[in-house]
Scaffold this motif. Structure first.
Motif, PDB file in Angstrom:
ATOM      1  N   CYS A 185      39.641  45.091  35.184  1.00  0.00           N
ATOM      2  CA  CYS A 185      40.200  44.246  36.342  1.00  0.00           C
ATOM      3  C   CYS A 185      39.664  42.910  36.501  1.00  0.00           C
ATOM      4  O   CYS A 185      38.449  42.760  36.287  1.00  0.00           O
ATOM      5  CB  CYS A 185      39.749  45.106  37.504  1.00  0.00           C
ATOM      6  SG  CYS A 185      41.145  46.395  38.037  1.00  0.00           S
ATOM      7  N   GLN A 186      40.288  42.092  36.839  1.00  0.00           N
ATOM      8  CA  GLN A 186      39.940  40.664  37.338  1.00  0.00           C
ATOM      9  C   GLN A 186      40.519  40.378  38.822  1.00  0.00           C
ATOM     10  O   GLN A 186      41.504  40.775  39.104  1.00  0.00           O
ATOM     11  CB  GLN A 186      40.391  39.768  36.167  1.00  0.00           C
ATOM     12  CG  GLN A 186      40.044  40.118  34.882  1.00  0.00           C
ATOM     13  CD  GLN A 186      38.508  39.811  34.748  1.00  0.00           C
ATOM     14  OE1 GLN A 186      37.952  38.868  35.422  1.00  0.00           O
ATOM     15  NE2 GLN A 186      37.899  40.626  33.818  1.00  0.00           N
ATOM     16  N   ASP A 207      36.102  45.884  41.491  1.00  0.00           N
ATOM     17  CA  ASP A 207      35.008  44.869  41.980  1.00  0.00           C
ATOM     18  C   ASP A 207      33.831  45.293  41.881  1.00  0.00           C
ATOM     19  O   ASP A 207      33.319  46.434  42.930  1.00  0.00           O
ATOM     20  CB  ASP A 207      35.391  44.279  43.330  1.00  0.00           C
ATOM     21  CG  ASP A 207      34.553  43.239  43.820  1.00  0.00           C
ATOM     22  OD1 ASP A 207      33.677  42.479  43.317  1.00  0.00           O
ATOM     23  OD2 ASP A 207      34.814  42.613  45.026  1.00  0.00           O
TER      24      ASP A 207
END
Length: 229
Positions: A185-186, A207
């Protein structure tokens, strides 16, 4: 202030809840924390004994009321079951989530905006050290409204057209650009704006900054709603 002692279970893990918001809030959890008195009036301080083994989320519902048909509902964080007790049910979004993993004596904790924001919160361990030995257990919070950076398409309004919260892009737009399963994930441009206001909260799936802190030896965990700056 009103002081209340709630005994959900016999436990050595103590949470305190302090409502410094202008209105009553109603606590909710998934899975249940055994909370039989979820209402938390303004200027109220409660001590709550948590289960020694728990993994889930706690959140707070706003502007709740019962209509003429005896149906209980809330502007944000509603559970859609029509009653005040809200346990084991996912809320309607947006909602600020307080995520915990309790495995006494270790408590892991974090503030999540992955499903948006409806209230300001702070989690402050009272003492304790991080399991990895890197130092004392730190405070985490989100103490700024996202309204200043919330895109119009993500704003949650009440029936009177007043702002009551900010949604996550994934929940509303359903675009793979904003949704992921936590692998690779970004952050995206919207979650980065949220992070700019609340750097200690998690703003997108995956996150890990800050980490999901693991704390040992804290006397209690203070949860403050609408904490002072």
């Amino acid at each position: 202030f009103t002081f209340t002692l709630l005994s959900g279970v016999q436990s050595d893990v103590t949470f305190t809840f302090e409502n410094m918001c202008s209105d009553t809030l109603w606590r909710a959890s998934n899975p249940s924390i055994g909370d039989l008195e979820p209402d938390l009036p303004r200027d109220t301080f409660e001590i709550f004994n948590m289960d020694d083994h728990y993994r889930g989320s706690i959140w707070f519902r706003t502007k709740c009321s019962t209509n003429g048909s005896n149906y209980f509902s809330c502007e944000t964080g509603d559970c859609r079951n029509g009653i005040m007790e809200c346990a084991g049910i996912n809320p309607t979004y947006p909602v600020t989530l307080l995520n915990f993993a309790v495995n006494n004596p270790v408590v892991s904790y974090g503030v999540s905006l992955v499903h948006g924001q409806n209230i300001l919160v702070r989690i402050q361990p009272n003492g304790g050290t991080l399991v990895d030995g890197s130092g004392p257990c730190p405070m985490v919070d989100c103490n700024k409204e996202l309204s200043s950076v919330c895109p119009l398409s993500l704003i949650k309004e009440n029936k009177d057209g007043q702002y009551v919260g900010c949604n996550s892009a994934c929940d509303v737009l359903k675009d793979p650009k904003y949704c992921c399963n936590g692998h690779g994930c970004q952050p995206d441009e919207i979650s980065l704006k949220y992070k700019g206001l609340c750097p200690l909260a998690h703003t997108y799936p995956g996150d890990a900054k800050p980490p999901f802190y693991q704390c040992k030896g804290a006397d209690s965990y203070a949860i403050t709603l609408c904490p002072p700056l």
